[in-house]
Design a protein around this motif. Structure first.
Motif, PDB file in Angstrom:
ATOM      1  N   ALA A   1     -21.743  98.493 -27.011  1.00 59.64           N
ATOM      2  CA  ALA A   1     -20.576  98.716 -26.151  1.00 59.64           C
ATOM      3  C   ALA A   1     -20.857  98.125 -24.780  1.00 59.64           C
ATOM      4  CB  ALA A   1     -20.267 100.204 -26.044  1.00 59.64           C
ATOM      5  N   VAL A   2     -19.809  97.885 -24.027  1.00 68.57           N
ATOM      6  CA  VAL A   2     -19.935  97.349 -22.672  1.00 68.57           C
ATOM      7  C   VAL A   2     -19.037  98.148 -21.741  1.00 68.57           C
ATOM      8  CG1 VAL A   2     -19.538  95.336 -21.189  1.00 68.57           C
ATOM      9  CG2 VAL A   2     -20.496  95.028 -23.486  1.00 68.57           C
ATOM     10  N   CYS A   3     -19.562  98.525 -20.600  1.00 68.58           N
ATOM     11  CA  CYS A   3     -18.776  99.245 -19.601  1.00 68.58           C
ATOM     12  C   CYS A   3     -17.815  98.279 -18.905  1.00 68.58           C
ATOM     13  CB  CYS A   3     -19.700  99.893 -18.575  1.00 68.58           C
ATOM     14  SG  CYS A   3     -18.814 100.795 -17.288  1.00 68.58           S
ATOM     15  N   ALA A   4     -16.527  98.493 -19.102  1.00 67.81           N
ATOM     16  CA  ALA A   4     -15.519  97.586 -18.552  1.00 67.81           C
ATOM     17  C   ALA A   4     -15.379  97.709 -17.043  1.00 67.81           C
ATOM     18  CB  ALA A   4     -14.168  97.858 -19.215  1.00 67.81           C
ATOM     19  N   GLU A   5     -16.014  98.703 -16.460  1.00 66.13           N
ATOM     20  CA  GLU A   5     -15.940  98.883 -15.010  1.00 66.13           C
ATOM     21  C   GLU A   5     -16.896  97.953 -14.263  1.00 66.13           C
ATOM     22  OE1 GLU A   5     -13.689 101.093 -14.251  1.00 66.13           O
ATOM     23  OE2 GLU A   5     -13.572 102.432 -15.979  1.00 66.13           O
TER      24      GLU A   5
ATOM     25  N   ARG B   1     -36.124  94.352 -25.649  1.00 69.56           N
ATOM     26  CA  ARG B   1     -36.323  93.970 -27.043  1.00 69.56           C
ATOM     27  C   ARG B   1     -37.259  94.961 -27.730  1.00 69.56           C
ATOM     28  NH1 ARG B   1     -33.353  92.354 -30.834  1.00 69.56           N
ATOM     29  NH2 ARG B   1     -34.585  91.774 -32.642  1.00 69.56           N
ATOM     30  N   ALA B   2     -38.316  95.385 -27.024  1.00 68.93           N
ATOM     31  CA  ALA B   2     -39.237  96.382 -27.578  1.00 68.93           C
ATOM     32  C   ALA B   2     -38.542  97.730 -27.743  1.00 68.93           C
ATOM     33  CB  ALA B   2     -40.460  96.515 -26.679  1.00 68.93           C
ATOM     34  N   VAL B   3     -37.680  98.084 -26.796  1.00 72.69           N
ATOM     35  CA  VAL B   3     -36.914  99.334 -26.914  1.00 72.69           C
ATOM     36  C   VAL B   3     -36.011  99.271 -28.139  1.00 72.69           C
ATOM     37  CG1 VAL B   3     -35.141 100.760 -25.827  1.00 72.69           C
ATOM     38  CG2 VAL B   3     -36.996  99.823 -24.438  1.00 72.69           C
ATOM     39  N   ALA B   4     -35.333  98.134 -28.339  1.00 74.67           N
ATOM     40  CA  ALA B   4     -34.449  97.981 -29.499  1.00 74.67           C
ATOM     41  C   ALA B   4     -35.215  98.117 -30.810  1.00 74.67           C
ATOM     42  CB  ALA B   4     -33.743  96.624 -29.435  1.00 74.67           C
ATOM     43  N   GLU B   5     -36.398  97.515 -30.876  1.00 79.21           N
ATOM     44  CA  GLU B   5     -37.205  97.608 -32.092  1.00 79.21           C
ATOM     45  C   GLU B   5     -37.648  99.050 -32.335  1.00 79.21           C
ATOM     46  OE1 GLU B   5     -40.271  94.770 -31.387  1.00 79.21           O
ATOM     47  OE2 GLU B   5     -38.980  93.034 -31.785  1.00 79.21           O
ATOM     48  N   ALA B   6     -37.986  99.770 -31.266  1.00 75.26           N
ATOM     49  CA  ALA B   6     -38.368 101.181 -31.410  1.00 75.26           C
ATOM     50  C   ALA B   6     -37.192 102.018 -31.898  1.00 75.26           C
ATOM     51  CB  ALA B   6     -38.897 101.718 -30.086  1.00 75.26           C
ATOM     52  N   LEU B   7     -35.995 101.737 -31.385  1.00 75.16           N
ATOM     53  CA  LEU B   7     -34.812 102.463 -31.830  1.00 75.16           C
ATOM     54  C   LEU B   7     -34.538 102.197 -33.313  1.00 75.16           C
ATOM     55  CD1 LEU B   7     -32.433 101.927 -28.781  1.00 75.16           C
ATOM     56  CD2 LEU B   7     -33.297 104.117 -29.606  1.00 75.16           C
ATOM     57  N   CYS B   8     -34.630 100.951 -33.716  1.00 73.59           N
ATOM     58  CA  CYS B   8     -34.435 100.617 -35.132  1.00 73.59           C
ATOM     59  C   CYS B   8     -35.478 101.305 -36.002  1.00 73.59           C
ATOM     60  CB  CYS B   8     -34.492  99.112 -35.328  1.00 73.59           C
ATOM     61  SG  CYS B   8     -33.068  98.218 -34.688  1.00 73.59           S
ATOM     62  N   GLY B   9     -36.729 101.278 -35.539  1.00 80.42           N
ATOM     63  CA  GLY B   9     -37.795 101.909 -36.292  1.00 80.42           C
ATOM     64  C   GLY B   9     -37.627 103.403 -36.434  1.00 80.42           C
ATOM     65  N   ALA B  10     -37.003 104.015 -35.420  1.00 79.10           N
ATOM     66  CA  ALA B  10     -36.773 105.460 -35.459  1.00 79.10           C
ATOM     67  C   ALA B  10     -35.513 105.827 -36.231  1.00 79.10           C
ATOM     68  CB  ALA B  10     -36.684 106.004 -34.034  1.00 79.10           C
ATOM     69  N   GLY B  11     -34.728 104.819 -36.636  1.00 82.36           N
ATOM     70  CA  GLY B  11     -33.529 105.085 -37.415  1.00 82.36           C
ATOM     71  C   GLY B  11     -32.284 105.343 -36.603  1.00 82.36           C
ATOM     72  N   TYR B  12     -32.277 104.935 -35.327  1.00 81.66           N
ATOM     73  CA  TYR B  12     -31.085 105.154 -34.507  1.00 81.66           C
ATOM     74  C   TYR B  12     -29.970 104.215 -34.949  1.00 81.66           C
ATOM     75  CZ  TYR B  12     -28.028 105.531 -30.425  1.00 81.66           C
ATOM     76  OH  TYR B  12     -26.943 105.748 -29.583  1.00 81.66           O
ATOM     77  N   GLY B  13     -28.812 104.781 -35.236  1.00 86.90           N
ATOM     78  CA  GLY B  13     -27.674 103.983 -35.673  1.00 86.90           C
ATOM     79  C   GLY B  13     -26.445 104.204 -34.820  1.00 86.90           C
ATOM     80  N   GLY B  14     -26.646 104.721 -33.602  1.00 84.21           N
ATOM     81  CA  GLY B  14     -25.521 105.004 -32.719  1.00 84.21           C
ATOM     82  C   GLY B  14     -25.186 103.849 -31.805  1.00 84.21           C
ATOM     83  N   VAL B  15     -24.534 104.188 -30.687  1.00 85.05           N
ATOM     84  CA  VAL B  15     -24.049 103.192 -29.738  1.00 85.05           C
ATOM     85  C   VAL B  15     -25.077 102.956 -28.638  1.00 85.05           C
ATOM     86  CG1 VAL B  15     -22.262 102.682 -28.017  1.00 85.05           C
ATOM     87  CG2 VAL B  15     -21.641 103.762 -30.185  1.00 85.05           C
ATOM     88  N   VAL B  16     -25.262 101.695 -28.285  1.00 83.67           N
ATOM     89  CA  VAL B  16     -25.990 101.299 -27.083  1.00 83.67           C
ATOM     90  C   VAL B  16     -24.985 100.599 -26.181  1.00 83.67           C
ATOM     91  CG1 VAL B  16     -27.841  99.903 -26.102  1.00 83.67           C
ATOM     92  CG2 VAL B  16     -28.182 101.055 -28.294  1.00 83.67           C
ATOM     93  N   GLY B  17     -24.827 101.106 -24.965  1.00 86.26           N
ATOM     94  CA  GLY B  17     -23.831 100.564 -24.062  1.00 86.26           C
ATOM     95  C   GLY B  17     -24.453  99.872 -22.862  1.00 86.26           C
ATOM     96  N   LEU B  18     -23.931  98.710 -22.511  1.00 87.91           N
ATOM     97  CA  LEU B  18     -24.363  97.997 -21.316  1.00 87.91           C
ATOM     98  C   LEU B  18     -23.563  98.524 -20.128  1.00 87.91           C
ATOM     99  CD1 LEU B  18     -26.009  95.614 -20.043  1.00 87.91           C
ATOM    100  CD2 LEU B  18     -23.980  94.199 -20.447  1.00 87.91           C
TER     101      LEU B  18
END
Length: 261
Positions: free
Chosen positions: A4-8, A218-235
């Motif tokens: 997701a991206v913050c439109a503000e 990138r390391a945070v994303a890999e850790a999230l994938c490894g932990a099974g996170y399937g939710g939203v990441v917002g910029l």
């Protein structure tokens, strides 16, 4: 993970509706802040998927004198969330004023603040269950952006949400704020994972897109994938810009590159 991206915070030279359309056309969900005074029907007509919005507009979650205002204002915003299909309504540990400053700054958190925050979140959990929405408590940093906010660290918001232990109350885990105040982001996301509703990101310093600062997203994303996170990441970040490509487009591309495999 959904992105997701913050439109503000991007495409600021465009009206809000055009920002939403531009972000949506690139395949991202939308985060919003205050929806009061905005054309909700026009926002809904964009066809965009809205992941989060501000979930209150007055009072302090942790102050017995104004906690009722948090719940009352949240209930007034629920119809907007339902019309837009918003998944999470964001609340903070205390009331934010102009520029994100604390309306009533405090030097230290107290047991009464903690208990009041817990009870207010329990009331929001009941409200969320009634209407089918989730309230997300966001951590903040008190060093740069939000001085004077009590119980603002991620470990505090995690403790409060875990104590409520209700599916309609979750964390809005903001890793930009956590990096400034606490660090150790990968362990933080692993520990908080069962109670995370959504994750927000921006780089440090500057609060721009991934790749402009010190955080290895990138390391945070890999850790999230490894932990099974399937939710939203917002910029939730501004666009640093660069030669040859519009700043907003470059920011969204950098965000996607960091979090998509």
């Amino acid at each position: 993970m959904r992105l997701a991206v913050c439109a503000e915070m991007v495409y600021g030279d465009l009206p809000l509706i055009e920002r939403v359309v531009r972000i949506h056309e690139q395949g991202f969900d939308i985060e919003l802040w205050d929806t009061r005074g905005r054309d909700i029907a026009a926002l809904a007509a964009t066809g965009a998927r809205f992941s989060s919005m501000s979930g209150y507009f007055g009072g302090s979650l942790t102050d017995p004198a104004s906690a009722d205002e948090v719940v009352a204002s949240a209930e007034k915003l629920v119809p907007v969330a339902l019309e837009l299909g918003v998944e999470r309504m964001v609340v903070h540990p205390a009331e934010l004023g102009e520029g994100g400053t604390a309306v009533n700054p405090v030097l230290r958190s107290t047991g009464q603040m903690w208990l009041t925050g817990l009870r207010t979140l329990e009331r929001l959990a009941e409200l969320g269950a009634k209407y089918g929405v989730t309230f997300a408590l966001e951590n903040l940093n008190t060093i740069v952006d939000h001085p004077g906010i009590p119980l603002a660290r991620a470990k505090d918001t995690h403790a409060l949400v875990a104590a409520v232990d209700h599916p309609n109350v979750r964390m809005m885990l903001d890793l930009y704020h956590a990096q400034i105040g606490e660090g150790n982001l990968i362990e933080l996301v692993r520990t908080a994972l069962p109670f995370i509703g959504e994750i927000q990101v921006a780089d440090v310093p500057g609060r721009f897109e991934p790749g402009t600062g010190e955080i290895n997203y990138r390391a945070v994303a890999e850790a999230l994938c490894g932990a099974g996170y399937g939710g939203v990441v917002g910029l939730e970040a501004g666009a640093a810009g660069g030669p040859g490509v519009p700043a907003g487009d470059a920011a969204l591309a950098a965000f996607r590159a960091a979090f998509e495999s």
